[in-house]
Write a protein that holds these residues in place. Structure first.
Motif, PDB file in Angstrom:
ATOM      1  N   SER A 167       0.726  -1.083   0.044  1.00 27.05           N
ATOM      2  CA  SER A 167       0.086  -0.079   0.082  1.00 27.05           C
ATOM      3  C   SER A 167       0.729   1.320   0.084  1.00 27.05           C
ATOM      4  O   SER A 167       0.624   2.059  -0.643  1.00 27.05           O
ATOM      5  CB  SER A 167      -0.826  -0.041   1.176  1.00 27.05           C
ATOM      6  OG  SER A 167      -1.661   1.267   1.234  1.00 27.05           O
ATOM      7  N   HIS A 170       2.376   1.500  -3.568  1.00 25.97           N
ATOM      8  CA  HIS A 170       1.708   1.782  -4.828  1.00 25.97           C
ATOM      9  C   HIS A 170       1.327   3.442  -4.373  1.00 25.97           C
ATOM     10  O   HIS A 170       0.975   4.107  -5.318  1.00 25.97           O
ATOM     11  CB  HIS A 170       0.505   0.986  -4.629  1.00 25.97           C
ATOM     12  CG  HIS A 170       0.600  -0.173  -5.136  1.00 25.97           C
ATOM     13  ND1 HIS A 170      -0.141  -1.389  -4.657  1.00 25.97           N
ATOM     14  CD2 HIS A 170       1.758  -0.785  -6.091  1.00 25.97           C
ATOM     15  CE1 HIS A 170       0.584  -2.428  -5.204  1.00 25.97           C
ATOM     16  NE2 HIS A 170       1.491  -2.185  -5.970  1.00 25.97           N
ATOM     17  N   SER A 175       5.789   0.112  -8.105  1.00 24.87           N
ATOM     18  CA  SER A 175       5.282  -1.408  -8.253  1.00 24.87           C
ATOM     19  C   SER A 175       5.994  -2.176  -7.387  1.00 24.87           C
ATOM     20  O   SER A 175       7.146  -1.706  -6.736  1.00 24.87           O
ATOM     21  CB  SER A 175       5.566  -1.903  -9.691  1.00 24.87           C
ATOM     22  OG  SER A 175       4.977  -1.173 -10.482  1.00 24.87           O
ATOM     23  N   GLY A 202      -1.043  -7.409  -2.739  1.00 28.98           N
ATOM     24  CA  GLY A 202      -0.776  -6.358  -3.421  1.00 28.98           C
ATOM     25  C   GLY A 202       0.487  -6.405  -4.398  1.00 28.98           C
ATOM     26  O   GLY A 202       0.998  -5.401  -4.933  1.00 28.98           O
ATOM     27  N   ASP A 204       3.072  -7.161  -7.530  1.00 27.88           N
ATOM     28  CA  ASP A 204       2.823  -7.208  -8.882  1.00 27.88           C
ATOM     29  C   ASP A 204       3.622  -8.211  -9.595  1.00 27.88           C
ATOM     30  O   ASP A 204       3.039  -8.618 -10.711  1.00 27.88           O
ATOM     31  CB  ASP A 204       3.057  -5.471  -9.341  1.00 27.88           C
ATOM     32  CG  ASP A 204       2.393  -4.577  -8.935  1.00 27.88           C
ATOM     33  OD1 ASP A 204       1.146  -4.407  -9.022  1.00 27.88           O
ATOM     34  OD2 ASP A 204       2.988  -3.784  -7.835  1.00 27.88           O
ATOM     35  N   ASN A 225       0.466  -8.376 -12.162  1.00 26.38           N
ATOM     36  CA  ASN A 225      -0.090  -7.159 -12.711  1.00 26.38           C
ATOM     37  C   ASN A 225       0.593  -6.714 -13.979  1.00 26.38           C
ATOM     38  O   ASN A 225       1.606  -6.566 -14.085  1.00 26.38           O
ATOM     39  CB  ASN A 225      -0.191  -6.008 -11.865  1.00 26.38           C
ATOM     40  CG  ASN A 225      -0.430  -4.702 -12.073  1.00 26.38           C
ATOM     41  OD1 ASN A 225      -1.333  -4.611 -13.267  1.00 26.38           O
ATOM     42  ND2 ASN A 225      -0.166  -3.386 -11.512  1.00 26.38           N
ATOM     43  N   ALA A 228       2.355  -3.290 -14.718  1.00 25.29           N
ATOM     44  CA  ALA A 228       3.591  -3.243 -13.834  1.00 25.29           C
ATOM     45  C   ALA A 228       4.902  -3.542 -14.949  1.00 25.29           C
ATOM     46  O   ALA A 228       5.843  -3.463 -14.215  1.00 25.29           O
ATOM     47  CB  ALA A 228       3.571  -3.915 -12.725  1.00 25.29           C
TER      48      ALA A 228
END
Length: 351
Positions: A167, A170, A175, A202, A204, A225, A228
């Motif tokens: 968190s 980001h 990333s 979270g 990536d 992700n 990313a």
């Protein structure tokens, strides 16, 4: 048939890389080693691995088998950064200390390191070590936070700690990469699934370890992700990490992920490290220096004792100036190995 050249009775605690290959993995290679299959990943075993990775991590996950851990990290970080960007990591991180400068030399990125006593970075420590100079053309621009799980010091981030870090990263526009060479050991310690420890917090992009879990030279980059990264499939070839006979890499991971074998071997190596730590703590002259959460034990003992022991059982100094050593347990470490080694330590301390 080649002649057996090594002493099969010689055991050690130098590295989990010293151990052989899991029988289930050798069997998987043999199963895949029949007939012809398309090369460079266009085979049924790689297709099956893609499906399995999506079951374990995320329905949208992309997986890229590679040859080794350094290759996995370099590929992941290369795909996550531009040439003017930087990666933030712990001062003790493998990408900083033990990869021969490969992330910087090959990827062309800058590493910003964060001091830490236990291998784990925190938002507060990052704030102190990496000033906010976004947009300053004289300053390499941080783009990725890379954390090792488990860390180089054998400690494990909790799910809450990783969630907070992701968190925070980001929030700064970064990333998150997880160097998971011992991700299985961390999952076993926390008793969570791989998805709970990665996509759910979270992350990536991941480097998922195989060799340290008993594979024959196979690692895995997993993209969670796609926003990313850029050009992972092309970079893997450019960085010489694309194998032609990829079915044999994929088959190994299929075996490791089958019936939670990765968790079973990690639980065992973790348990052997816990037994070793518990056993040496009672010895005068030995101090365990890090919390034992994965398959590593860090301890200090007299230099001359360590040197005599190294002649009998392989292991390394971690910080020779302090007399600190590292003892690693692997999937094939036995209680007999541990208890025998502890008796050697006891004898050398008393001699």
């Amino acid at each position: 048939m080649i002649e057996q050249l090594h002493d099969t009775q010689r055991r050690g605690f130098a590295s989990d890389n010293y151990a052989g290959v899991l029988p289930e993995v050798l069997e998987a290679i043999s199963v895949a080693n029949v007939g012809h299959q398309s090369s460079y990943g266009a085979d049924v075993y790689t297709e099956a691995l893609t499906r399995r990775v999506r079951e374990l991590f995320s329905p949208a996950a992309q997986s890229f088998p590679v040859f080794n851990g350094t290759g996995a990290n370099v590929l992941a970080l290369s795909a996550m950064t531009q040439r003017w960007e930087a990666v933030v990591c712990a001062e003790s991180a493998h990408i900083h200390v033990d990869e021969g400068g490969a992330p910087e030399k090959v990827s062309g990125l800058k590493l910003f390191t964060v001091p830490t006593s236990d291998g784990k970075v925190t938002p507060t420590a990052i704030e102190a070590a990496v000033p906010d100079r976004a947009g300053d053309e004289h300053w390499a621009q941080p783009r990725v936070l890379s954390v090792a799980q488990a860390t180089e010091l054998g400690t494990v981030y909790s799910v809450a700690e990783l969630t907070e870090l992701a968190s925070y990263a980001h929030g700064r526009g970064w990333s998150v990469h997880i160097d998971g060479s011992r991700l299985a050991n961390a999952a076993a310690h926390l008793d969570v699934g791989l998805g709970e420890l990665t996509v759910d917090v979270g992350a990536d992009v991941l480097s998922v370890g195989g060799t340290k879990s008993g594979l024959l030279g196979a690692e895995l980059v997993v993209v969670l992700n796609t926003e990313a990264v850029r050009g992972v499939e092309y970079l893997r070839k450019t960085l010489m990490q694309l194998t032609s006979k990829q079915r044999f890499m994929a088959a190994q991971f299929l075996a490791l992920f089958d019936d939670d074998l990765y968790l079973r071997v990690a639980r065992h190596s973790n348990a052997m490290a816990a037994l070793l730590a518990e056993s040496v703590r009672e010895l005068p002259g030995v101090e365990v220096t890090q919390t034992v959460q994965a398959n590593a034990v860090f301890a200090t003992l007299p230099h001359e004792v360590s040197r005599r022991l190294m002649k009998q059982v392989p292991f390394y100094f971690w910080d020779e100036t302090r007399g600190e050593v590292r003892w690693m347990c692997s999937w094939d470490t036995t209680e007999e190995d541990v208890r025998g080694f502890v008796e050697l330590v006891r004898a050398e301390l008393g001699s």
